[in-house]
Design a protein around this motif. Sequence first.
Motif, PDB file in Angstrom:
ATOM      1  N   MET A 114     -15.611 -47.736 -27.947  1.00 15.87           N
ATOM      2  CA  MET A 114     -15.102 -46.908 -26.816  1.00 15.87           C
ATOM      3  C   MET A 114     -14.874 -45.321 -27.168  1.00 15.87           C
ATOM      4  O   MET A 114     -14.475 -45.039 -28.369  1.00 15.87           O
ATOM      5  N   VAL A 115     -15.631 -44.803 -26.115  1.00 17.81           N
ATOM      6  CA  VAL A 115     -15.600 -43.274 -26.415  1.00 17.81           C
ATOM      7  C   VAL A 115     -14.045 -42.688 -26.078  1.00 17.81           C
ATOM      8  O   VAL A 115     -13.643 -42.974 -25.030  1.00 17.81           O
ATOM      9  N   ARG A 116     -13.993 -41.637 -27.108  1.00 19.61           N
ATOM     10  CA  ARG A 116     -12.541 -41.066 -27.030  1.00 19.61           C
ATOM     11  C   ARG A 116     -12.533 -40.298 -25.745  1.00 19.61           C
ATOM     12  O   ARG A 116     -13.590 -39.683 -25.086  1.00 19.61           O
ATOM     13  N   SER A 117     -11.368 -39.904 -25.061  1.00 15.62           N
ATOM     14  CA  SER A 117     -11.164 -38.879 -23.874  1.00 15.62           C
ATOM     15  C   SER A 117     -10.228 -37.620 -24.239  1.00 15.62           C
ATOM     16  O   SER A 117      -9.785 -37.727 -25.262  1.00 15.62           O
ATOM     17  N   VAL A 118     -10.854 -36.618 -23.532  1.00 15.97           N
ATOM     18  CA  VAL A 118      -9.717 -35.479 -23.589  1.00 15.97           C
ATOM     19  C   VAL A 118      -8.971 -35.360 -22.338  1.00 15.97           C
ATOM     20  O   VAL A 118      -9.059 -35.847 -21.364  1.00 15.97           O
ATOM     21  N   LYS A 119      -7.664 -34.790 -22.548  1.00 15.87           N
ATOM     22  CA  LYS A 119      -7.032 -34.467 -21.168  1.00 15.87           C
ATOM     23  C   LYS A 119      -7.309 -33.410 -20.419  1.00 15.87           C
ATOM     24  O   LYS A 119      -7.191 -32.172 -21.397  1.00 15.87           O
ATOM     25  N   LEU A 120      -7.558 -33.393 -19.299  1.00 13.61           N
ATOM     26  CA  LEU A 120      -7.925 -32.133 -18.514  1.00 13.61           C
ATOM     27  C   LEU A 120      -6.659 -31.493 -17.876  1.00 13.61           C
ATOM     28  O   LEU A 120      -5.430 -32.229 -18.111  1.00 13.61           O
ATOM     29  N   ASN A 121      -6.647 -30.137 -17.906  1.00 17.56           N
ATOM     30  CA  ASN A 121      -5.467 -29.716 -17.242  1.00 17.56           C
ATOM     31  C   ASN A 121      -4.792 -30.230 -16.021  1.00 17.56           C
ATOM     32  O   ASN A 121      -3.751 -29.894 -15.566  1.00 17.56           O
ATOM     33  N   SER A 122      -5.605 -31.169 -15.390  1.00 15.97           N
ATOM     34  CA  SER A 122      -5.047 -31.743 -14.310  1.00 15.97           C
ATOM     35  C   SER A 122      -4.421 -32.954 -14.363  1.00 15.97           C
ATOM     36  O   SER A 122      -3.833 -33.629 -13.760  1.00 15.97           O
ATOM     37  N   GLY A 123      -4.249 -33.287 -15.876  1.00 19.90           N
ATOM     38  CA  GLY A 123      -3.717 -34.521 -16.448  1.00 19.90           C
ATOM     39  C   GLY A 123      -4.592 -35.615 -16.394  1.00 19.90           C
ATOM     40  O   GLY A 123      -4.225 -36.737 -17.198  1.00 19.90           O
ATOM     41  N   SER A 124      -5.710 -35.683 -16.018  1.00 17.88           N
ATOM     42  CA  SER A 124      -6.613 -36.819 -15.953  1.00 17.88           C
ATOM     43  C   SER A 124      -7.509 -36.782 -17.261  1.00 17.88           C
ATOM     44  O   SER A 124      -7.535 -35.898 -18.099  1.00 17.88           O
ATOM     45  N   SER A 125      -7.825 -38.049 -17.712  1.00 18.57           N
ATOM     46  CA  SER A 125      -8.493 -38.190 -19.108  1.00 18.57           C
ATOM     47  C   SER A 125     -10.047 -38.266 -18.723  1.00 18.57           C
ATOM     48  O   SER A 125     -10.545 -39.144 -18.148  1.00 18.57           O
ATOM     49  N   LEU A 126     -10.798 -37.431 -19.646  1.00 13.73           N
ATOM     50  CA  LEU A 126     -12.204 -37.385 -19.242  1.00 13.73           C
ATOM     51  C   LEU A 126     -12.933 -37.874 -20.553  1.00 13.73           C
ATOM     52  O   LEU A 126     -12.763 -37.136 -21.839  1.00 13.73           O
ATOM     53  N   PRO A 127     -13.639 -38.964 -20.588  1.00 10.62           N
ATOM     54  CA  PRO A 127     -14.402 -39.529 -21.851  1.00 10.62           C
ATOM     55  C   PRO A 127     -15.320 -38.278 -22.286  1.00 10.62           C
ATOM     56  O   PRO A 127     -15.956 -37.620 -21.616  1.00 10.62           O
ATOM     57  N   ILE A 128     -15.368 -37.847 -23.943  1.00 13.71           N
ATOM     58  CA  ILE A 128     -16.023 -36.930 -24.321  1.00 13.71           C
ATOM     59  C   ILE A 128     -17.664 -37.049 -24.448  1.00 13.71           C
ATOM     60  O   ILE A 128     -18.138 -36.018 -24.807  1.00 13.71           O
ATOM     61  N   LEU A 129     -18.266 -38.018 -23.848  1.00 14.09           N
ATOM     62  CA  LEU A 129     -19.709 -38.116 -23.554  1.00 14.09           C
ATOM     63  C   LEU A 129     -19.906 -38.770 -22.278  1.00 14.09           C
ATOM     64  O   LEU A 129     -19.162 -39.736 -22.047  1.00 14.09           O
ATOM     65  N   GLY A 130     -20.827 -38.190 -21.612  1.00  8.89           N
ATOM     66  CA  GLY A 130     -21.108 -38.756 -20.273  1.00  8.89           C
ATOM     67  C   GLY A 130     -22.418 -39.221 -20.063  1.00  8.89           C
ATOM     68  O   GLY A 130     -23.298 -38.778 -20.846  1.00  8.89           O
ATOM     69  N   MET A 131     -22.728 -39.721 -18.855  1.00  7.89           N
ATOM     70  CA  MET A 131     -24.162 -40.128 -18.528  1.00  7.89           C
ATOM     71  C   MET A 131     -24.590 -39.223 -17.340  1.00  7.89           C
ATOM     72  O   MET A 131     -24.160 -39.229 -16.062  1.00  7.89           O
ATOM     73  N   GLY A 132     -25.716 -38.444 -17.423  1.00 13.31           N
ATOM     74  CA  GLY A 132     -26.323 -37.562 -16.385  1.00 13.31           C
ATOM     75  C   GLY A 132     -27.069 -38.805 -15.355  1.00 13.31           C
ATOM     76  O   GLY A 132     -27.415 -39.780 -15.978  1.00 13.31           O
ATOM     77  N   THR A 133     -27.420 -38.185 -14.210  1.00 12.84           N
ATOM     78  CA  THR A 133     -28.066 -39.039 -13.354  1.00 12.84           C
ATOM     79  C   THR A 133     -29.145 -38.310 -12.561  1.00 12.84           C
ATOM     80  O   THR A 133     -29.602 -38.884 -11.538  1.00 12.84           O
ATOM     81  N   VAL A 134     -29.628 -37.247 -13.117  1.00 11.89           N
ATOM     82  CA  VAL A 134     -30.673 -36.786 -12.275  1.00 11.89           C
ATOM     83  C   VAL A 134     -31.980 -37.513 -12.505  1.00 11.89           C
ATOM     84  O   VAL A 134     -32.299 -37.864 -13.718  1.00 11.89           O
ATOM     85  N   ALA A 135     -32.537 -38.274 -11.554  1.00 13.62           N
ATOM     86  CA  ALA A 135     -33.504 -39.357 -11.612  1.00 13.62           C
ATOM     87  C   ALA A 135     -34.982 -38.620 -11.104  1.00 13.62           C
ATOM     88  O   ALA A 135     -35.054 -38.263  -9.790  1.00 13.62           O
ATOM     89  N   LEU A 136     -35.801 -38.202 -12.143  1.00 11.84           N
ATOM     90  CA  LEU A 136     -36.968 -37.313 -11.674  1.00 11.84           C
ATOM     91  C   LEU A 136     -38.188 -38.437 -11.074  1.00 11.84           C
ATOM     92  O   LEU A 136     -38.747 -37.801 -10.262  1.00 11.84           O
ATOM     93  N   SER A 137     -38.173 -39.496 -11.649  1.00 10.22           N
ATOM     94  CA  SER A 137     -39.056 -40.400 -11.041  1.00 10.22           C
ATOM     95  C   SER A 137     -38.831 -41.848 -10.829  1.00 10.22           C
ATOM     96  O   SER A 137     -39.623 -42.662 -10.551  1.00 10.22           O
ATOM     97  N   GLU A 138     -37.567 -42.153 -11.245  1.00  3.88           N
ATOM     98  CA  GLU A 138     -37.213 -43.461 -10.968  1.00  3.88           C
ATOM     99  C   GLU A 138     -36.743 -43.890  -9.616  1.00  3.88           C
ATOM    100  O   GLU A 138     -36.287 -43.072  -9.114  1.00  3.88           O
ATOM    101  N   SER A 139     -37.045 -45.267  -9.147  1.00  5.41           N
ATOM    102  CA  SER A 139     -36.488 -45.567  -7.836  1.00  5.41           C
ATOM    103  C   SER A 139     -34.948 -45.758  -7.799  1.00  5.41           C
ATOM    104  O   SER A 139     -34.581 -45.898  -8.936  1.00  5.41           O
ATOM    105  N   GLN A 140     -34.464 -46.037  -6.829  1.00  5.69           N
ATOM    106  CA  GLN A 140     -33.152 -46.378  -6.523  1.00  5.69           C
ATOM    107  C   GLN A 140     -32.699 -47.601  -7.227  1.00  5.69           C
ATOM    108  O   GLN A 140     -31.680 -47.592  -7.990  1.00  5.69           O
TER     109      GLN A 140
END
Length: 326
Positions: free
Chosen positions: A1-27
């Motif tokens: 499980m990826v650890r999270s940090v607390k944002l100044n809004s109070g939400s928890s954000l996992p410290i690694l994310g997945m980008g989704t720019v798709a340059l050649s892939e289909s939907q």
Amino acid sequence: MVRSVKLNSGSSLPILGMGTVALSESQQQVKDALLTAIQVGYRHFDTAMLYGTEGALGDALVEAFSTGLVKREEIFVTTKLWITDNHPAAVLPALRTSLCKLKLDYVDLYLIHWPIAAKDCIMTVPTKDQILPHVDLKGVWAELEHCVEKGLIKSIGVSNFSSKKLESLLSYAKIPPAVNQVEMHPCWQQKQLREYCKNKGIQITAYSPLTSPAPEAEVYFNQRIAVLKDPIILAIAEQHAKSPAQIALRWIIETGCIPVPKSFNKSHMSENLEIFDWELTDEDRQKISTIPQVRGTCGEFMVNEATGPYRTLQELWDDDGDSVAS
Ligand SMILES: NC(=O)C1=CN([C@@H]2O[C@H](COP(=O)(O)OP(=O)(O)OC[C@H]3O[C@@H](n4cnc5c(N)ncnc54)[C@H](OP(=O)(O)O)[C@@H]3O)[C@@H](O)[C@H]2O)C=CC1
Ligand SMILES: O=C[C@H](O)[C@@H](O)[C@@H](O)[C@H](O)C(=O)O
């Protein structure tokens, strides 16, 4: 499980994310890849209206929720307000369109994608004549704050903002930005901006953390910058028996920033997750600090020499960074 940090809004954000720019892939390929990403452990996804991947992410999430793989509250979704909607009256309709594509009731984080407004470039970068001379960031921010009050967004933030532009935003924001998403990796270390954001309690998320190595990325990223081929990174990777991607991502995490590498390849996805049970040494960090600094996302698309609002790259980036843009 990826650890999270607390944002100044109070939400928890996992410290690694997945980008989704798709340059050649289909939907379908994007949907399948994002479902695989959830299966291998990703819980934080970075999309944008610009990328055209909100719908595929929404489809992957619907399937993941309906099969019991994850619950909504275990997933963190970021999307972004594109520059054609960077007007107060356009914020709510744009957000509703994104929510509809994502098939969600709320997004965890909504970012102003760039500090500019433009017309007619709905899914592309603008041409000079499409850039509008003014952008009402104060009005847009107030609308984003209303959307938080309405429960449509948990946290609000920005992307591609310099410390000077953040300072201006902080002067009128009732809700401070939780995140600034900027280019950041060992070849563009953002020392000044990191220091500024740390002092203000703003979390940096690092885009193009692997310097966007796909040849198709040349449309937006300077392909002469290659962290995965950097001799210092390669030598450190060999010493630790890790891949160059793991060294780059580990370095970002150790600075307190959150990388969002894109990968639709299962073995890369798993490799990029394996950065939490080992560390770089002081010597590694010292060597990485000597890597020549060059921006990959130059930002020339966002500059209009005749009308502004930014007439030069310097006015866009306000001299944040460690070297000149190239
Ligand atoms: N706010 C903004 O203005 C911007 C935000 N972003 C966000 O940041 C995300 C990441 O940036 P992006 O520009 O996509 O580039 P990245 O630096 O994440 O590089 C992605 C490329 O690296 C490859 N890759 C991934 N993992 C590995 C690995 N372990 N070894 C070798 N190659 C690997 C991927 O190929 P494969 O899929 O085959 O693994 C893909 O071609 C974007 O997808 C987007 O969500 C990006 C640019 C600007
Ligand atoms: O400089 C302009 C770039 O093409 C830019 O529009 C993209 O990098 C975009 O911000 C993204 O999020 O992928």
